[in-house]
Scaffold this motif. Sequence first.
Motif, PDB file in Angstrom:
ATOM      1  N   PHE A   2     -29.600  16.399  93.484  1.00 36.81           N
ATOM      2  CA  PHE A   2     -28.852  17.532  92.948  1.00 36.81           C
ATOM      3  C   PHE A   2     -29.656  18.213  91.844  1.00 36.81           C
ATOM      4  O   PHE A   2     -30.594  17.628  91.288  1.00 36.81           O
ATOM      5  CB  PHE A   2     -27.481  17.084  92.407  1.00 36.81           C
ATOM      6  N   GLY A   3     -29.265  19.452  91.527  1.00 34.81           N
ATOM      7  CA  GLY A   3     -29.943  20.196  90.464  1.00 34.81           C
ATOM      8  C   GLY A   3     -31.231  20.833  90.975  1.00 34.81           C
ATOM      9  O   GLY A   3     -31.685  20.567  92.094  1.00 34.81           O
ATOM     10  N   ALA A   4     -31.823  21.695  90.127  1.00 34.27           N
ATOM     11  CA  ALA A   4     -33.010  22.467  90.510  1.00 34.27           C
ATOM     12  C   ALA A   4     -34.073  21.564  91.130  1.00 34.27           C
ATOM     13  O   ALA A   4     -34.350  20.471  90.641  1.00 34.27           O
ATOM     14  CB  ALA A   4     -33.576  23.179  89.287  1.00 34.27           C
ATOM     15  N   LYS A   5     -34.632  22.021  92.243  1.00 34.04           N
ATOM     16  CA  LYS A   5     -35.673  21.295  92.996  1.00 34.04           C
ATOM     17  C   LYS A   5     -35.241  19.885  93.390  1.00 34.04           C
ATOM     18  O   LYS A   5     -36.070  19.003  93.628  1.00 34.04           O
ATOM     19  CB  LYS A   5     -36.971  21.233  92.178  1.00 34.04           C
ATOM     20  N   GLY A   6     -33.944  19.645  93.416  1.00 33.34           N
ATOM     21  CA  GLY A   6     -33.449  18.320  93.811  1.00 33.34           C
ATOM     22  C   GLY A   6     -33.894  17.225  92.860  1.00 33.34           C
ATOM     23  O   GLY A   6     -34.053  16.072  93.263  1.00 33.34           O
ATOM     24  N   LYS A   7     -34.079  17.581  91.587  1.00 32.96           N
ATOM     25  CA  LYS A   7     -34.621  16.584  90.637  1.00 32.96           C
ATOM     26  C   LYS A   7     -33.601  15.522  90.235  1.00 32.96           C
ATOM     27  O   LYS A   7     -33.961  14.466  89.726  1.00 32.96           O
ATOM     28  CB  LYS A   7     -35.138  17.307  89.385  1.00 32.96           C
ATOM     29  N   GLY A   8     -32.318  15.833  90.380  1.00 33.52           N
ATOM     30  CA  GLY A   8     -31.291  14.844  90.031  1.00 33.52           C
ATOM     31  C   GLY A   8     -31.230  13.765  91.095  1.00 33.52           C
ATOM     32  O   GLY A   8     -31.107  14.062  92.280  1.00 33.52           O
ATOM     33  N   THR A   9     -31.340  12.514  90.683  1.00 32.28           N
ATOM     34  CA  THR A   9     -31.436  11.405  91.641  1.00 32.28           C
ATOM     35  C   THR A   9     -30.178  10.529  91.604  1.00 32.28           C
ATOM     36  O   THR A   9     -29.346  10.636  90.706  1.00 32.28           O
ATOM     37  CB  THR A   9     -32.635  10.503  91.285  1.00 32.28           C
ATOM     38  N   GLN A  10     -30.119   9.641  92.582  1.00 26.18           N
ATOM     39  CA  GLN A  10     -29.049   8.629  92.627  1.00 26.18           C
ATOM     40  C   GLN A  10     -29.029   7.819  91.342  1.00 26.18           C
ATOM     41  O   GLN A  10     -27.972   7.522  90.801  1.00 26.18           O
ATOM     42  CB  GLN A  10     -29.348   7.633  93.758  1.00 26.18           C
ATOM     43  N   ARG A  11     -30.254   7.436  90.930  1.00 23.52           N
ATOM     44  CA  ARG A  11     -30.333   6.580  89.724  1.00 23.52           C
ATOM     45  C   ARG A  11     -29.717   7.274  88.535  1.00 23.52           C
ATOM     46  O   ARG A  11     -29.011   6.662  87.732  1.00 23.52           O
ATOM     47  CB  ARG A  11     -31.801   6.220  89.430  1.00 23.52           C
ATOM     48  N   GLN A  12     -29.999   8.584  88.426  1.00 19.74           N
ATOM     49  CA  GLN A  12     -29.427   9.347  87.312  1.00 19.74           C
ATOM     50  C   GLN A  12     -27.898   9.370  87.399  1.00 19.74           C
ATOM     51  O   GLN A  12     -27.205   9.204  86.390  1.00 19.74           O
ATOM     52  CB  GLN A  12     -29.987  10.779  87.310  1.00 19.74           C
ATOM     53  N   LEU A  13     -27.387   9.557  88.601  1.00 16.81           N
ATOM     54  CA  LEU A  13     -25.926   9.565  88.785  1.00 16.81           C
ATOM     55  C   LEU A  13     -25.322   8.233  88.350  1.00 16.81           C
ATOM     56  O   LEU A  13     -24.335   8.185  87.620  1.00 16.81           O
ATOM     57  CB  LEU A  13     -25.577   9.760  90.267  1.00 16.81           C
ATOM     58  N   LEU A  14     -25.954   7.150  88.822  1.00 13.22           N
ATOM     59  CA  LEU A  14     -25.416   5.817  88.533  1.00 13.22           C
ATOM     60  C   LEU A  14     -25.508   5.506  87.040  1.00 13.22           C
ATOM     61  O   LEU A  14     -24.606   4.916  86.448  1.00 13.22           O
ATOM     62  CB  LEU A  14     -26.186   4.756  89.334  1.00 13.22           C
ATOM     63  N   ARG A  15     -26.637   5.940  86.443  1.00 14.33           N
ATOM     64  CA  ARG A  15     -26.909   5.599  85.046  1.00 14.33           C
ATOM     65  C   ARG A  15     -26.112   6.481  84.083  1.00 14.33           C
ATOM     66  O   ARG A  15     -25.530   5.990  83.122  1.00 14.33           O
ATOM     67  CB  ARG A  15     -28.408   5.790  84.800  1.00 14.33           C
ATOM     68  N   GLU A  16     -26.078   7.782  84.368  1.00 12.37           N
ATOM     69  CA  GLU A  16     -25.508   8.717  83.387  1.00 12.37           C
ATOM     70  C   GLU A  16     -24.077   9.129  83.675  1.00 12.37           C
ATOM     71  O   GLU A  16     -23.463   9.837  82.873  1.00 12.37           O
ATOM     72  CB  GLU A  16     -26.386   9.983  83.305  1.00 12.37           C
ATOM     73  N   GLY A  17     -23.545   8.693  84.804  1.00 11.49           N
ATOM     74  CA  GLY A  17     -22.185   9.099  85.166  1.00 11.49           C
ATOM     75  C   GLY A  17     -21.206   8.883  84.017  1.00 11.49           C
ATOM     76  O   GLY A  17     -20.384   9.762  83.718  1.00 11.49           O
ATOM     77  N   LYS A  18     -21.303   7.723  83.387  1.00 15.54           N
ATOM     78  CA  LYS A  18     -20.303   7.393  82.351  1.00 15.54           C
ATOM     79  C   LYS A  18     -20.341   8.396  81.193  1.00 15.54           C
ATOM     80  O   LYS A  18     -19.308   8.669  80.571  1.00 15.54           O
ATOM     81  CB  LYS A  18     -20.452   5.960  81.851  1.00 15.54           C
ATOM     82  N   ASP A  19     -21.521   8.999  80.947  1.00 17.59           N
ATOM     83  CA  ASP A  19     -21.605  10.035  79.889  1.00 17.59           C
ATOM     84  C   ASP A  19     -20.743  11.247  80.252  1.00 17.59           C
ATOM     85  O   ASP A  19     -20.382  12.039  79.378  1.00 17.59           O
ATOM     86  CB  ASP A  19     -23.049  10.520  79.703  1.00 17.59           C
ATOM     87  N   TYR A  20     -20.498  11.408  81.548  1.00 20.00           N
ATOM     88  CA  TYR A  20     -19.692  12.553  82.003  1.00 20.00           C
ATOM     89  C   TYR A  20     -18.300  12.092  82.450  1.00 20.00           C
ATOM     90  O   TYR A  20     -17.552  12.848  83.055  1.00 20.00           O
ATOM     91  CB  TYR A  20     -20.410  13.275  83.152  1.00 20.00           C
ATOM     92  N   GLY A  21     -17.994  10.829  82.222  1.00 17.51           N
ATOM     93  CA  GLY A  21     -16.632  10.335  82.476  1.00 17.51           C
ATOM     94  C   GLY A  21     -16.382   9.791  83.866  1.00 17.51           C
ATOM     95  O   GLY A  21     -15.246   9.535  84.241  1.00 17.51           O
TER      96      GLY A  21
END
Length: 309
Positions: free
Chosen positions: A127-146
Amino acid sequence: MKIYSKLTALSKEYQNIVVALGMFDGVHIGHQSIIRRAVELARAIDGTAVVFTFSNHPMSVIAPIALPKQIGNNLLRQRRLAEIGVDALVSIPFTKDFAAKSPEEFLAMLKSYFAPRYVVTGPNYTFGAKGKGTQRQLLREGKDYGFTAEVCQAILRDGRPVSSTRIRALLDLGNLAEANDFLGYPFTVVDRVIHGDKRGRTLGFPTANLAIPDERVMLPNGVYACEVVYDGKHYAGLANIGTNPTFEGCNRRLEVNIQQFNQNIYDKVIEVRFLGKLREEKKFNGIDALVAQMHRDKENAQSYWRAIE
Ligand SMILES: Cc1cc2nc3c(=O)[nH]c(=O)nc-3n(C[C@H](O)[C@H](O)[C@H](O)COP(=O)(O)O)c2cc1C
Ligand SMILES: Nc1ncnc2c1ncn2[C@@H]1O[C@H](COP(=O)(O)OP(=O)(O)O)[C@@H](O)[C@H]1O
Protein backbone atom coordinates in the motif's frame (compact mmCIF):
# COMPACT_ATOMS: atom_id res chain seq x y z
CA MET A 1 -24.52 -4.78 1.46
CA LYS A 2 -24.23 -0.99 1.29
CA ILE A 3 -22.07 0.40 -1.51
CA TYR A 4 -20.07 3.61 -1.27
CA SER A 5 -18.36 5.08 -4.32
CA LYS A 6 -16.45 7.76 -2.47
CA LEU A 7 -14.52 7.91 0.76
CA THR A 8 -17.06 8.18 3.54
CA ALA A 9 -16.57 8.41 7.31
CA LEU A 10 -17.97 4.94 7.99
CA SER A 11 -16.71 5.11 11.56
CA LYS A 12 -19.59 7.53 12.22
CA GLU A 13 -22.16 5.05 10.88
CA TYR A 14 -20.82 1.68 11.98
CA GLN A 15 -19.19 0.15 15.03
CA ASN A 16 -16.12 -2.03 15.33
CA ILE A 17 -15.14 -2.01 11.71
CA VAL A 18 -13.04 -4.79 10.20
CA VAL A 19 -11.55 -3.75 6.84
CA ALA A 20 -10.39 -6.13 4.12
CA LEU A 21 -8.00 -4.52 1.65
CA GLY A 22 -7.30 -5.59 -1.95
CA MET A 23 -8.53 -5.40 -5.57
CA PHE A 24 -10.15 -8.84 -5.43
CA ASP A 25 -10.42 -9.19 -9.21
CA GLY A 26 -12.57 -12.27 -9.78
CA VAL A 27 -13.01 -12.92 -6.02
CA HIS A 28 -11.22 -16.28 -6.30
CA ILE A 29 -10.72 -18.79 -3.47
CA GLY A 30 -7.70 -16.86 -2.14
CA HIS A 31 -9.73 -13.64 -2.00
CA GLN A 32 -12.66 -15.51 -0.49
CA SER A 33 -10.53 -16.70 2.43
CA ILE A 34 -9.51 -13.08 3.16
CA ILE A 35 -13.07 -11.79 2.97
CA ARG A 36 -14.44 -14.68 5.04
CA ARG A 37 -11.86 -13.98 7.72
CA ALA A 38 -12.87 -10.30 7.80
CA VAL A 39 -16.56 -11.27 8.09
CA GLU A 40 -15.74 -13.80 10.82
CA LEU A 41 -13.77 -11.22 12.83
CA ALA A 42 -16.56 -8.66 12.41
CA ARG A 43 -19.19 -11.11 13.67
CA ALA A 44 -16.98 -12.03 16.64
CA ILE A 45 -16.79 -8.41 17.83
CA ASP A 46 -20.37 -7.53 16.92
CA GLY A 47 -18.93 -5.26 14.28
CA THR A 48 -19.08 -4.44 10.59
CA ALA A 49 -17.23 -6.13 7.72
CA VAL A 50 -16.03 -3.53 5.21
CA VAL A 51 -14.13 -4.06 1.95
CA PHE A 52 -12.09 -1.06 0.87
CA THR A 53 -11.10 -1.24 -2.77
CA PHE A 54 -10.92 0.68 -6.06
CA SER A 55 -13.38 0.96 -8.93
CA ASN A 56 -10.48 0.97 -11.43
CA HIS A 57 -7.33 -1.12 -11.23
CA PRO A 58 -4.38 0.86 -9.76
CA MET A 59 -2.29 -0.26 -12.76
CA SER A 60 -4.65 1.70 -15.04
CA VAL A 61 -3.15 4.84 -13.46
CA ILE A 62 0.38 3.73 -12.56
CA ALA A 63 1.31 1.70 -15.65
CA PRO A 64 -1.56 1.43 -18.16
CA ILE A 65 0.57 -0.63 -20.57
CA ALA A 66 0.94 -3.33 -17.95
CA LEU A 67 -2.75 -3.32 -17.00
CA PRO A 68 -3.92 -6.95 -16.88
CA LYS A 69 -7.27 -7.91 -18.37
CA GLN A 70 -9.95 -8.15 -15.70
CA ILE A 71 -11.54 -11.49 -14.74
CA GLY A 72 -14.66 -9.79 -13.48
CA ASN A 73 -16.19 -6.33 -13.59
CA ASN A 74 -17.33 -4.37 -10.55
CA LEU A 75 -20.84 -5.84 -10.76
CA LEU A 76 -19.44 -9.34 -10.37
CA ARG A 77 -17.25 -8.27 -7.45
CA GLN A 78 -20.23 -6.66 -5.71
CA ARG A 79 -22.33 -9.78 -6.03
CA ARG A 80 -19.66 -12.15 -4.78
CA LEU A 81 -18.76 -9.93 -1.80
CA ALA A 82 -22.42 -9.54 -0.80
CA GLU A 83 -22.84 -13.34 -0.91
CA ILE A 84 -19.92 -13.81 1.49
CA GLY A 85 -21.57 -11.48 4.00
CA VAL A 86 -19.71 -8.18 3.58
CA ASP A 87 -21.75 -5.36 5.17
CA ALA A 88 -20.29 -2.39 3.27
CA LEU A 89 -18.22 -2.05 0.11
CA VAL A 90 -16.21 1.13 -0.40
CA SER A 91 -15.04 1.21 -4.01
CA ILE A 92 -13.46 4.52 -4.98
CA PRO A 93 -11.63 5.71 -8.10
CA PHE A 94 -7.87 5.17 -7.91
CA THR A 95 -6.35 8.49 -8.98
CA LYS A 96 -2.86 9.98 -9.36
CA ASP A 97 -3.44 11.84 -6.07
CA PHE A 98 -4.33 8.63 -4.30
CA ALA A 99 -1.29 6.90 -5.80
CA ALA A 100 0.94 9.61 -4.32
CA LYS A 101 -0.08 8.97 -0.69
CA SER A 102 2.77 7.74 1.48
CA PRO A 103 2.16 4.50 3.43
CA GLU A 104 1.73 6.60 6.58
CA GLU A 105 -0.82 8.85 4.89
CA PHE A 106 -2.69 5.76 3.73
CA LEU A 107 -2.80 4.37 7.27
CA ALA A 108 -3.92 7.75 8.64
CA MET A 109 -6.68 7.81 6.01
CA LEU A 110 -7.84 4.33 7.08
CA LYS A 111 -7.97 5.51 10.68
CA SER A 112 -9.85 8.73 10.01
CA TYR A 113 -12.53 7.21 7.78
CA PHE A 114 -12.93 3.72 9.22
CA ALA A 115 -11.20 3.60 12.65
CA PRO A 116 -10.83 -0.16 12.04
CA ARG A 117 -10.32 -2.65 14.86
CA TYR A 118 -8.81 -5.16 12.41
CA VAL A 119 -7.27 -4.87 8.96
CA VAL A 120 -7.16 -8.08 6.90
CA THR A 121 -5.09 -8.53 3.73
CA GLY A 122 -3.70 -11.22 1.48
CA PRO A 123 -0.05 -12.30 1.42
CA ASN A 124 1.33 -9.92 -1.25
CA TYR A 125 -0.63 -6.83 -0.37
CA THR A 126 1.26 -3.52 -0.48
CA PHE A 127 0.00 0.00 0.00
CA GLY A 128 0.99 3.65 -0.38
CA ALA A 129 3.10 5.34 -3.07
CA LYS A 130 5.08 2.84 -5.18
CA GLY A 131 3.67 0.05 -3.00
CA LYS A 132 6.22 0.88 -0.30
CA GLY A 133 3.89 -0.04 2.56
CA THR A 134 4.51 -3.68 3.47
CA GLN A 135 2.84 -6.43 5.48
CA ARG A 136 5.49 -6.01 8.14
CA GLN A 137 4.63 -2.35 8.49
CA LEU A 138 0.93 -3.20 8.85
CA LEU A 139 1.63 -5.83 11.48
CA ARG A 140 4.13 -3.66 13.35
CA GLU A 141 2.48 -0.24 13.19
CA GLY A 142 -1.20 -1.17 13.16
CA LYS A 143 -1.54 -0.58 16.90
CA ASP A 144 -0.35 3.04 16.43
CA TYR A 145 -3.47 3.49 14.29
CA GLY A 146 -5.75 1.50 16.60
CA PHE A 147 -5.97 -1.80 14.69
CA THR A 148 -4.60 -5.31 14.65
CA ALA A 149 -3.43 -6.49 11.22
CA GLU A 150 -4.00 -10.02 9.96
CA VAL A 151 -2.26 -11.32 6.86
CA CYS A 152 -4.02 -14.37 5.44
CA GLN A 153 -1.99 -17.21 3.97
CA ALA A 154 -2.12 -17.93 0.27
CA ILE A 155 -4.43 -20.72 -0.86
CA LEU A 156 -2.36 -23.17 -2.90
CA ARG A 157 -3.06 -25.28 -5.96
CA ASP A 158 -0.27 -27.55 -7.27
CA GLY A 159 1.96 -26.07 -4.56
CA ARG A 160 1.62 -22.49 -5.82
CA PRO A 161 -0.66 -19.66 -4.69
CA VAL A 162 -3.94 -19.27 -6.53
CA SER A 163 -3.76 -15.86 -8.21
CA SER A 164 -5.73 -13.73 -10.64
CA THR A 165 -2.76 -14.09 -13.02
CA ARG A 166 -3.01 -17.90 -13.02
CA ILE A 167 -6.79 -17.76 -13.53
CA ARG A 168 -6.44 -15.34 -16.46
CA ALA A 169 -4.04 -17.77 -18.14
CA LEU A 170 -6.38 -20.73 -17.54
CA LEU A 171 -9.35 -18.86 -19.01
CA ASP A 172 -7.31 -17.70 -22.02
CA LEU A 173 -6.41 -21.33 -22.71
CA GLY A 174 -10.00 -22.46 -22.23
CA ASN A 175 -9.18 -24.58 -19.20
CA LEU A 176 -12.59 -23.96 -17.66
CA ALA A 177 -12.62 -26.83 -15.15
CA GLU A 178 -9.40 -25.68 -13.50
CA ALA A 179 -10.36 -22.00 -13.67
CA ASN A 180 -13.66 -22.83 -11.96
CA ASP A 181 -11.78 -24.75 -9.28
CA PHE A 182 -9.48 -21.76 -8.63
CA LEU A 183 -12.44 -19.35 -8.62
CA GLY A 184 -14.48 -21.49 -6.26
CA TYR A 185 -17.53 -20.88 -8.46
CA PRO A 186 -18.15 -21.18 -12.22
CA PHE A 187 -16.49 -18.44 -14.29
CA THR A 188 -19.20 -15.77 -14.49
CA VAL A 189 -19.99 -12.76 -16.62
CA VAL A 190 -22.38 -10.21 -15.09
CA ASP A 191 -23.48 -7.51 -17.51
CA ARG A 192 -26.27 -5.63 -19.21
CA VAL A 193 -28.08 -7.14 -22.22
CA ILE A 194 -27.51 -5.26 -25.50
CA HIS A 195 -29.23 -5.46 -28.87
CA GLY A 196 -28.02 -7.92 -31.55
CA ASP A 197 -29.16 -8.59 -35.11
CA LYS A 198 -32.68 -9.73 -34.02
CA ARG A 199 -32.11 -13.02 -35.86
CA GLY A 200 -32.10 -15.37 -32.88
CA ARG A 201 -35.89 -15.19 -32.46
CA THR A 202 -36.39 -16.28 -36.09
CA LEU A 203 -34.23 -19.37 -35.49
CA GLY A 204 -36.25 -20.43 -32.46
CA PHE A 205 -33.23 -19.61 -30.29
CA PRO A 206 -33.45 -15.99 -29.08
CA THR A 207 -30.14 -15.01 -27.52
CA ALA A 208 -29.51 -12.25 -24.98
CA ASN A 209 -26.29 -10.56 -26.14
CA LEU A 210 -23.49 -9.21 -23.94
CA ALA A 211 -20.53 -7.16 -25.17
CA ILE A 212 -16.98 -8.44 -24.63
CA PRO A 213 -14.96 -5.32 -23.71
CA ASP A 214 -11.27 -5.38 -24.67
CA GLU A 215 -10.23 -5.04 -21.04
CA ARG A 216 -12.05 -8.21 -19.96
CA VAL A 217 -10.75 -11.78 -19.91
CA MET A 218 -12.96 -14.13 -21.92
CA LEU A 219 -13.00 -17.84 -22.69
CA PRO A 220 -12.09 -18.91 -26.24
CA ASN A 221 -14.86 -18.91 -28.85
CA GLY A 222 -17.25 -21.83 -28.66
CA VAL A 223 -20.58 -23.13 -27.43
CA TYR A 224 -20.94 -23.63 -23.69
CA ALA A 225 -23.49 -25.03 -21.24
CA CYS A 226 -24.24 -22.41 -18.64
CA GLU A 227 -26.52 -21.28 -15.87
CA VAL A 228 -28.20 -17.88 -16.12
CA VAL A 229 -29.31 -15.82 -13.14
CA TYR A 230 -31.85 -13.09 -13.79
CA ASP A 231 -33.91 -11.24 -11.23
CA GLY A 232 -32.90 -13.73 -8.53
CA LYS A 233 -34.06 -16.77 -10.54
CA HIS A 234 -31.86 -19.48 -12.03
CA TYR A 235 -32.21 -20.90 -15.54
CA ALA A 236 -30.36 -23.38 -17.73
CA GLY A 237 -28.67 -21.67 -20.68
CA LEU A 238 -26.73 -22.25 -23.92
CA ALA A 239 -24.03 -19.68 -24.58
CA ASN A 240 -22.11 -18.93 -27.75
CA ILE A 241 -18.91 -16.89 -27.70
CA GLY A 242 -17.88 -15.77 -31.16
CA THR A 243 -18.62 -13.90 -34.33
CA ASN A 244 -21.52 -15.84 -35.95
CA PRO A 245 -19.49 -16.97 -39.01
CA THR A 246 -22.55 -18.69 -40.51
CA PHE A 247 -23.92 -15.23 -41.24
CA GLU A 248 -22.11 -12.11 -42.32
CA GLY A 249 -20.27 -12.16 -39.00
CA CYS A 250 -20.28 -9.63 -36.15
CA ASN A 251 -18.08 -8.26 -33.41
CA ARG A 252 -16.97 -10.96 -31.03
CA ARG A 253 -19.67 -11.25 -28.39
CA LEU A 254 -21.27 -13.47 -25.80
CA GLU A 255 -24.85 -14.52 -26.38
CA VAL A 256 -27.04 -16.79 -24.32
CA ASN A 257 -30.26 -18.65 -25.07
CA ILE A 258 -32.17 -19.06 -21.82
CA GLN A 259 -34.26 -22.22 -21.41
CA GLN A 260 -37.95 -21.98 -20.51
CA PHE A 261 -37.82 -18.22 -20.59
CA ASN A 262 -39.63 -15.58 -22.59
CA GLN A 263 -39.10 -12.01 -21.40
CA ASN A 264 -37.75 -8.81 -22.88
CA ILE A 265 -34.53 -8.26 -20.94
CA TYR A 266 -32.77 -5.59 -23.02
CA ASP A 267 -30.75 -3.31 -20.68
CA LYS A 268 -31.29 -5.67 -17.75
CA VAL A 269 -28.37 -7.19 -15.85
CA ILE A 270 -27.93 -10.95 -16.20
CA GLU A 271 -25.37 -13.33 -14.80
CA VAL A 272 -23.97 -16.08 -17.05
CA ARG A 273 -22.14 -18.90 -15.24
CA PHE A 274 -20.05 -21.16 -17.49
CA LEU A 275 -20.35 -24.86 -16.68
CA GLY A 276 -18.60 -26.60 -19.58
CA LYS A 277 -17.66 -26.37 -23.25
CA LEU A 278 -19.80 -28.27 -25.76
CA ARG A 279 -18.00 -27.56 -29.06
CA GLU A 280 -16.27 -25.01 -31.29
CA GLU A 281 -18.22 -22.26 -33.07
CA LYS A 282 -18.46 -23.24 -36.78
CA LYS A 283 -19.51 -21.81 -40.13
CA PHE A 284 -22.55 -23.82 -41.21
CA ASN A 285 -23.91 -24.23 -44.74
CA GLY A 286 -27.16 -22.47 -44.05
CA ILE A 287 -29.62 -21.85 -41.28
CA ASP A 288 -31.14 -25.36 -41.12
CA ALA A 289 -27.79 -26.98 -40.38
CA LEU A 290 -27.09 -24.44 -37.62
CA VAL A 291 -30.52 -24.89 -36.03
CA ALA A 292 -30.21 -28.70 -36.14
CA GLN A 293 -26.85 -28.40 -34.38
CA MET A 294 -28.32 -26.05 -31.74
CA HIS A 295 -30.89 -28.74 -30.90
CA ARG A 296 -28.05 -31.24 -30.49
CA ASP A 297 -26.21 -28.69 -28.31
CA LYS A 298 -29.27 -28.61 -26.08
CA GLU A 299 -29.15 -32.41 -25.72
CA ASN A 300 -25.43 -32.34 -24.97
CA ALA A 301 -25.90 -29.68 -22.28
CA GLN A 302 -28.32 -31.81 -20.26
CA SER A 303 -25.64 -33.45 -18.12
CA TYR A 304 -24.27 -30.03 -17.08
CA TRP A 305 -27.76 -28.72 -16.34
CA ARG A 306 -28.65 -31.76 -14.21
CA ALA A 307 -25.69 -30.87 -11.98
CA ILE A 308 -27.20 -27.46 -11.14
CA GLU A 309 -30.82 -28.57 -10.61
C1 LIG B 1 -26.27 -22.80 -28.72
C2 LIG B 1 -25.79 -21.88 -29.79
C3 LIG B 1 -24.83 -22.31 -30.68
C4 LIG B 1 -24.40 -21.48 -31.71
N1 LIG B 1 -23.48 -21.94 -32.60
C5 LIG B 1 -23.11 -21.18 -33.64
C6 LIG B 1 -22.18 -21.66 -34.62
O1 LIG B 1 -21.61 -22.74 -34.50
N2 LIG B 1 -21.91 -20.89 -35.69
C7 LIG B 1 -22.49 -19.65 -35.86
O2 LIG B 1 -22.23 -19.00 -36.86
N3 LIG B 1 -23.32 -19.13 -34.93
C8 LIG B 1 -23.65 -19.87 -33.82
N4 LIG B 1 -24.51 -19.37 -32.89
C9 LIG B 1 -24.90 -17.97 -32.97
C10 LIG B 1 -26.08 -17.72 -33.87
O3 LIG B 1 -25.63 -17.53 -35.18
C11 LIG B 1 -26.77 -16.45 -33.34
O4 LIG B 1 -27.29 -16.71 -32.07
C12 LIG B 1 -27.88 -16.02 -34.26
O5 LIG B 1 -27.34 -15.62 -35.49
C13 LIG B 1 -28.69 -14.88 -33.64
O6 LIG B 1 -27.95 -13.70 -33.50
P1 LIG B 1 -28.60 -12.41 -32.81
O7 LIG B 1 -28.65 -12.65 -31.32
O8 LIG B 1 -27.66 -11.28 -33.17
O9 LIG B 1 -29.96 -12.22 -33.38
C14 LIG B 1 -24.93 -20.17 -31.83
C15 LIG B 1 -25.86 -19.72 -30.90
C16 LIG B 1 -26.29 -20.55 -29.88
C17 LIG B 1 -27.28 -20.04 -28.87
N1 LIG C 1 -35.41 -17.52 -23.98
C1 LIG C 1 -34.78 -16.36 -24.24
N2 LIG C 1 -33.41 -16.31 -24.23
C2 LIG C 1 -32.78 -15.16 -24.50
N3 LIG C 1 -33.40 -14.00 -24.75
C3 LIG C 1 -34.75 -13.98 -24.80
C4 LIG C 1 -35.48 -15.17 -24.53
N4 LIG C 1 -36.80 -14.86 -24.61
C5 LIG C 1 -36.88 -13.57 -24.92
N5 LIG C 1 -35.66 -13.01 -25.03
C6 LIG C 1 -35.45 -11.59 -25.41
O1 LIG C 1 -35.13 -11.59 -26.78
C7 LIG C 1 -33.83 -11.01 -27.01
C8 LIG C 1 -33.06 -11.90 -27.96
O2 LIG C 1 -33.71 -12.09 -29.20
P1 LIG C 1 -32.87 -12.00 -30.53
O3 LIG C 1 -33.79 -12.20 -31.68
O4 LIG C 1 -31.68 -12.92 -30.45
O5 LIG C 1 -32.44 -10.48 -30.52
P2 LIG C 1 -30.99 -9.81 -30.43
O6 LIG C 1 -30.35 -10.14 -31.73
O7 LIG C 1 -31.25 -8.36 -30.23
O8 LIG C 1 -30.28 -10.45 -29.29
C9 LIG C 1 -33.15 -10.94 -25.67
O9 LIG C 1 -32.31 -9.82 -25.54
C10 LIG C 1 -34.32 -10.88 -24.70
O10 LIG C 1 -34.68 -9.54 -24.46
